[in-house]
Design a protein around this motif. Structure first.
Motif, PDB file in Angstrom:
ATOM      1  N   TYR A  75      -4.250  -1.244 -18.804  1.00 56.50           N
ATOM      2  CA  TYR A  75      -3.115  -2.082 -18.425  1.00 56.50           C
ATOM      3  C   TYR A  75      -2.835  -1.924 -16.929  1.00 56.50           C
ATOM      4  CZ  TYR A  75       1.356  -4.483 -19.309  1.00 56.50           C
ATOM      5  OH  TYR A  75       2.397  -5.359 -19.330  1.00 56.50           O
ATOM      6  N   THR A  76      -3.485  -2.753 -16.137  1.00 58.24           N
ATOM      7  CA  THR A  76      -3.417  -2.669 -14.681  1.00 58.24           C
ATOM      8  C   THR A  76      -1.990  -2.808 -14.163  1.00 58.24           C
ATOM      9  OG1 THR A  76      -5.668  -3.506 -14.463  1.00 58.24           O
ATOM     10  CG2 THR A  76      -4.265  -3.688 -12.526  1.00 58.24           C
ATOM     11  N   ASP A  77      -1.230  -3.759 -14.676  1.00 55.77           N
ATOM     12  CA  ASP A  77       0.139  -3.957 -14.178  1.00 55.77           C
ATOM     13  C   ASP A  77       0.995  -2.714 -14.384  1.00 55.77           C
ATOM     14  OD1 ASP A  77      -0.258  -6.542 -13.213  1.00 55.77           O
ATOM     15  OD2 ASP A  77       0.305  -7.467 -15.115  1.00 55.77           O
ATOM     16  N   ALA A  78       0.892  -2.091 -15.549  1.00 59.49           N
ATOM     17  CA  ALA A  78       1.678  -0.876 -15.807  1.00 59.49           C
ATOM     18  C   ALA A  78       1.232   0.253 -14.885  1.00 59.49           C
ATOM     19  CB  ALA A  78       1.551  -0.464 -17.271  1.00 59.49           C
ATOM     20  N   LYS A  79      -0.070   0.348 -14.640  1.00 57.55           N
ATOM     21  CA  LYS A  79      -0.563   1.385 -13.723  1.00 57.55           C
ATOM     22  C   LYS A  79      -0.018   1.157 -12.319  1.00 57.55           C
ATOM     23  CE  LYS A  79      -4.823   2.428 -16.170  1.00 57.55           C
ATOM     24  NZ  LYS A  79      -6.287   2.397 -16.151  1.00 57.55           N
ATOM     25  N   LEU A  80       0.005  -0.077 -11.872  1.00 57.03           N
ATOM     26  CA  LEU A  80       0.513  -0.364 -10.526  1.00 57.03           C
ATOM     27  C   LEU A  80       2.025  -0.167 -10.449  1.00 57.03           C
ATOM     28  CD1 LEU A  80      -1.756  -3.372  -9.548  1.00 57.03           C
ATOM     29  CD2 LEU A  80      -2.019  -0.945  -8.947  1.00 57.03           C
ATOM     30  N   ASP A  81       2.732  -0.464 -11.531  1.00 55.62           N
ATOM     31  CA  ASP A  81       4.165  -0.172 -11.571  1.00 55.62           C
ATOM     32  C   ASP A  81       4.407   1.334 -11.466  1.00 55.62           C
ATOM     33  OD1 ASP A  81       4.795  -2.891 -11.957  1.00 55.62           O
ATOM     34  OD2 ASP A  81       4.771  -2.684 -14.145  1.00 55.62           O
ATOM     35  N   LEU A  82       3.612   2.105 -12.200  1.00 49.07           N
ATOM     36  CA  LEU A  82       3.740   3.559 -12.168  1.00 49.07           C
ATOM     37  C   LEU A  82       3.389   4.093 -10.778  1.00 49.07           C
ATOM     38  CD1 LEU A  82       4.360   6.161 -13.715  1.00 49.07           C
ATOM     39  CD2 LEU A  82       1.968   6.183 -14.475  1.00 49.07           C
ATOM     40  N   ALA A  83       2.354   3.545 -10.172  1.00 48.21           N
ATOM     41  CA  ALA A  83       1.975   3.953  -8.820  1.00 48.21           C
ATOM     42  C   ALA A  83       3.100   3.660  -7.831  1.00 48.21           C
ATOM     43  CB  ALA A  83       0.687   3.256  -8.390  1.00 48.21           C
ATOM     44  N   THR A  84       3.749   2.517  -7.978  1.00 50.02           N
ATOM     45  CA  THR A  84       4.868   2.160  -7.110  1.00 50.02           C
ATOM     46  C   THR A  84       6.015   3.142  -7.291  1.00 50.02           C
ATOM     47  OG1 THR A  84       4.246  -0.167  -7.161  1.00 50.02           O
ATOM     48  CG2 THR A  84       6.511   0.321  -6.529  1.00 50.02           C
ATOM     49  N   LEU A  85       6.269   3.527  -8.517  1.00 52.15           N
ATOM     50  CA  LEU A  85       7.307   4.522  -8.800  1.00 52.15           C
ATOM     51  C   LEU A  85       6.966   5.844  -8.114  1.00 52.15           C
ATOM     52  CD1 LEU A  85       9.844   4.316 -10.620  1.00 52.15           C
ATOM     53  CD2 LEU A  85       8.501   5.386 -12.426  1.00 52.15           C
ATOM     54  N   LYS A  86       5.723   6.267  -8.218  1.00 52.74           N
ATOM     55  CA  LYS A  86       5.290   7.505  -7.561  1.00 52.74           C
ATOM     56  C   LYS A  86       5.401   7.380  -6.040  1.00 52.74           C
ATOM     57  CE  LYS A  86       3.818   9.509 -11.398  1.00 52.74           C
ATOM     58  NZ  LYS A  86       4.582  10.566 -12.027  1.00 52.74           N
ATOM     59  N   LEU A  87       5.031   6.226  -5.514  1.00 55.48           N
ATOM     60  CA  LEU A  87       5.126   5.981  -4.074  1.00 55.48           C
ATOM     61  C   LEU A  87       6.560   6.143  -3.591  1.00 55.48           C
ATOM     62  CD1 LEU A  87       3.898   4.913  -1.367  1.00 55.48           C
ATOM     63  CD2 LEU A  87       4.353   2.624  -2.241  1.00 55.48           C
ATOM     64  N   HIS A  88       7.499   5.547  -4.293  1.00 48.37           N
ATOM     65  CA  HIS A  88       8.905   5.630  -3.897  1.00 48.37           C
ATOM     66  C   HIS A  88       9.475   7.032  -4.078  1.00 48.37           C
ATOM     67  CE1 HIS A  88       9.320   1.484  -2.842  1.00 48.37           C
ATOM     68  NE2 HIS A  88       8.836   1.105  -4.010  1.00 48.37           N
ATOM     69  N   SER A  89       8.813   7.836  -4.894  1.00 51.21           N
ATOM     70  CA  SER A  89       9.213   9.235  -5.078  1.00 51.21           C
ATOM     71  C   SER A  89       8.481  10.149  -4.101  1.00 51.21           C
ATOM     72  CB  SER A  89       8.906   9.693  -6.507  1.00 51.21           C
ATOM     73  OG  SER A  89       9.584   8.899  -7.439  1.00 51.21           O
ATOM     74  N   GLN A  90       7.720   9.535  -3.190  1.00 50.32           N
ATOM     75  CA  GLN A  90       6.941  10.265  -2.187  1.00 50.32           C
ATOM     76  C   GLN A  90       5.838  11.133  -2.802  1.00 50.32           C
ATOM     77  OE1 GLN A  90       7.262   9.792   1.286  1.00 50.32           O
ATOM     78  NE2 GLN A  90       8.429   8.088   0.455  1.00 50.32           N
ATOM     79  N   LYS A  91       5.400  10.781  -3.988  1.00 49.79           N
ATOM     80  CA  LYS A  91       4.271  11.460  -4.634  1.00 49.79           C
ATOM     81  C   LYS A  91       3.026  10.643  -4.327  1.00 49.79           C
ATOM     82  CE  LYS A  91       7.258  13.386  -8.162  1.00 49.79           C
ATOM     83  NZ  LYS A  91       7.689  13.350  -9.548  1.00 49.79           N
ATOM     84  N   LEU A  92       2.595  10.739  -3.065  1.00 47.91           N
ATOM     85  CA  LEU A  92       1.573   9.836  -2.550  1.00 47.91           C
ATOM     86  C   LEU A  92       0.211  10.042  -3.191  1.00 47.91           C
ATOM     87  CD1 LEU A  92       2.581   9.817   1.225  1.00 47.91           C
ATOM     88  CD2 LEU A  92       3.336   8.297  -0.620  1.00 47.91           C
ATOM     89  N   GLU A  93      -0.177  11.286  -3.390  1.00 47.62           N
ATOM     90  CA  GLU A  93      -1.500  11.517  -3.976  1.00 47.62           C
ATOM     91  C   GLU A  93      -1.546  11.053  -5.428  1.00 47.62           C
ATOM     92  OE1 GLU A  93      -4.312  12.072  -2.414  1.00 47.62           O
ATOM     93  OE2 GLU A  93      -3.063  12.001  -0.615  1.00 47.62           O
ATOM     94  N   ALA A  94      -0.452  11.271  -6.159  1.00 49.17           N
ATOM     95  CA  ALA A  94      -0.395  10.772  -7.547  1.00 49.17           C
ATOM     96  C   ALA A  94      -0.465   9.246  -7.546  1.00 49.17           C
ATOM     97  CB  ALA A  94       0.881  11.256  -8.229  1.00 49.17           C
ATOM     98  N   ALA A  95       0.257   8.620  -6.622  1.00 49.27           N
ATOM     99  CA  ALA A  95       0.236   7.152  -6.523  1.00 49.27           C
ATOM    100  C   ALA A  95      -1.178   6.666  -6.204  1.00 49.27           C
ATOM    101  CB  ALA A  95       1.217   6.679  -5.449  1.00 49.27           C
ATOM    102  N   ARG A  96      -1.833   7.317  -5.249  1.00 55.04           N
ATOM    103  CA  ARG A  96      -3.202   6.923  -4.868  1.00 55.04           C
ATOM    104  C   ARG A  96      -4.156   7.036  -6.066  1.00 55.04           C
ATOM    105  NH1 ARG A  96      -5.775   6.182  -0.286  1.00 55.04           N
ATOM    106  NH2 ARG A  96      -4.185   7.180   1.003  1.00 55.04           N
ATOM    107  N   THR A  97      -4.056   8.129  -6.795  1.00 55.59           N
ATOM    108  CA  THR A  97      -4.932   8.339  -7.950  1.00 55.59           C
ATOM    109  C   THR A  97      -4.755   7.227  -8.977  1.00 55.59           C
ATOM    110  OG1 THR A  97      -4.908  10.726  -7.616  1.00 55.59           O
ATOM    111  CG2 THR A  97      -5.487   9.945  -9.828  1.00 55.59           C
TER     112      THR A  97
END
Length: 127
Positions: A75-97
């Motif tokens: 589910y690409t959209d959910a993954k990108l939503d989760l990545a955006t959440l990580k990005l806004h939480s400054q969890k950059l490496e988790a977002a990148r992964t």
């Protein structure tokens, strides 16, 4: 492919309408009702996660998005939503992964590329 019952579609659509009209708590209730009868509804989990994110309840948003991905791993959209959440939480490496995982199935996804660009921009500012 199993067909989705009309109840599922109706509850999902109602939840989405409530979400679009910023009636987030009511939308979450709809999605929860839907999930009682259809616990594999990845769409309900994702939309509920988006509601929680808009309500700034990031812990529950994260949980719902992860559950959507657990139910439907591609589910690409959910993954990108989760990545955006990580990005806004400054969890950059988790977002990148997460973005890189999403891009394996859809390498030209513009939203995924934009998130990677934002991660790179933030990391470059930190250097």
């Amino acid at each position: 492919v199993e067909t989705i019952p009309k109840f599922h579609d109706g509850q999902l659509n109602l939840g989405c309408v409530l979400m679009r009209t910023n009636r987030l708590a009511e939308a979450i209730e709809r999605f929860q009702i839907l999930l009682q009868d259809h616990p594999q509804s990845f769409l309900a989990y994702r939309n509920m996660g988006l509601c929680y994110a808009h309500m700034r309840n990031f812990h529950l948003a994260n949980h719902c998005l992860e559950k959507a991905i657990e139910v439907f791993p591609n589910y690409t959209d959910a993954k990108l939503d989760l990545a955006t959440l990580k990005l806004h939480s400054q969890k950059l490496e988790a977002a990148r992964t997460i973005v890189m995982e999403a891009l394996t199935s859809d390498p030209k996804n513009q939203r995924g590329q934009a998130i990677l660009g934002e991660i790179d921009r933030i990391q470059a500012q930190r250097i």
